[in-house]
Write a protein that holds these residues in place. Structure first.
Motif, PDB file in Angstrom:
ATOM      1  N   ALA A  50       3.385  -7.538   0.839  1.00 45.95           N
ATOM      2  CA  ALA A  50       2.719  -8.786   1.201  1.00 45.95           C
ATOM      3  C   ALA A  50       3.623 -10.000   0.989  1.00 45.95           C
ATOM      4  O   ALA A  50       3.652 -10.928   1.803  1.00 45.95           O
ATOM      5  N   ALA A  53       6.115 -10.132   3.770  1.00 45.80           N
ATOM      6  CA  ALA A  53       5.488 -10.620   5.002  1.00 45.80           C
ATOM      7  C   ALA A  53       5.272 -12.128   4.955  1.00 45.80           C
ATOM      8  O   ALA A  53       5.460 -12.832   5.946  1.00 45.80           O
ATOM      9  N   TRP A  65       0.196  -6.881   7.594  1.00 43.27           N
ATOM     10  CA  TRP A  65       1.125  -6.361   6.583  1.00 43.27           C
ATOM     11  C   TRP A  65       1.379  -4.870   6.783  1.00 43.27           C
ATOM     12  O   TRP A  65       2.505  -4.408   6.608  1.00 43.27           O
ATOM     13  N   THR A  70       6.138  -4.300  10.259  1.00 44.09           N
ATOM     14  CA  THR A  70       6.204  -5.094   9.037  1.00 44.09           C
ATOM     15  C   THR A  70       6.707  -4.259   7.864  1.00 44.09           C
ATOM     16  O   THR A  70       7.543  -4.707   7.076  1.00 44.09           O
TER      17      THR A  70
END
Length: 206
Positions: A50, A53, A65, A70
């Protein structure tokens, strides 16, 4: 468990943590009972993803995410992840993503069956050494040295199946900042770390 999730904070948490903390906690609270990993491990891996991202300017959305693009970007660019941990991170995130999908459907996650790990290797170390020498002495023709070495690096070096080997392209091979070489298996969530003995040859082929 809920208190452990609510109290969680990464060690030396960067400024981005506060922006993504609630999303990370929500994801982990949803999957914690359904994944075979320690709670702190899942929290740490999700926090890493996270935060990566957030730094990339992506939406603060767990669905974003957990997109494969990602995840791959985070694993490739994050120098804090040790080379031998890359595949573990990828496996955990793949399981988290799958579990979220199943929970949203109101179904139990599929059980992951462990295979028989007692099977002997198809080739011994001496066999592989002889094959490697053989591949070095093939003519540099389209069907010669390069293809033979690719089979060895992706098969013996990464443990890919014949079908996976055929699907891999040079763009699926990545060199991490630590110089470790990893392969993203097309059509799957797997990110394989090549064995050190074969990584230099695989990087050269890619």
């Amino acid at each position: 468990m809920s208190q452990a999730i609510l109290r969680y904070r990464p060690k030396d948490a960067p400024p981005e943590w506060e922006a993504v903390a609630d999303g990370v906690r929500m994801v982990v609270a949803t999957v914690a009972d359904h994944v075979p990993y320690r709670l702190t491990t899942v929290l740490g891996v999700m926090a890493t993803l996270a935060i990566s991202a957030e730094r990339a300017g992506l939406a603060r959305d767990p669905a974003v995410w957990l997109e494969q693009g990602t995840i791959t970007r985070s694993l490739l660019l994050n120098t804090d992840i040790a080379p031998n941990s890359t595949q573990t991170y990828a496996s955990i995130l793949a399981r988290v993503r799958e579990t979220l999908v199943w929970v949203e459907r109101g179904e139990a996650p599929r059980p992951h069956l462990s295979g028989d790990r007692s099977r002997a290797e198809p080739y011994s170390t001496s066999d592989l050494t002889r094959l490697d020498v053989w591949s070095d002495n093939l003519p540099p023709a389209p069907t010669g040295r390069g293809n033979a070495k690719a089979l060895l690096t992706l098969g013996a070096g990464c443990g890919l199946t014949p079908k996976e080997i055929l699907a891999v392209r040079g763009s699926d091979v990545h060199i991490l900042p630590s110089d470790a070489v990893v392969v993203g298996v097309p059509g799957t969530d797997r990110l394989i770390v090549c064995r050190s003995l074969w990584e230099e040859a695989l990087a050269g082929l890619a």
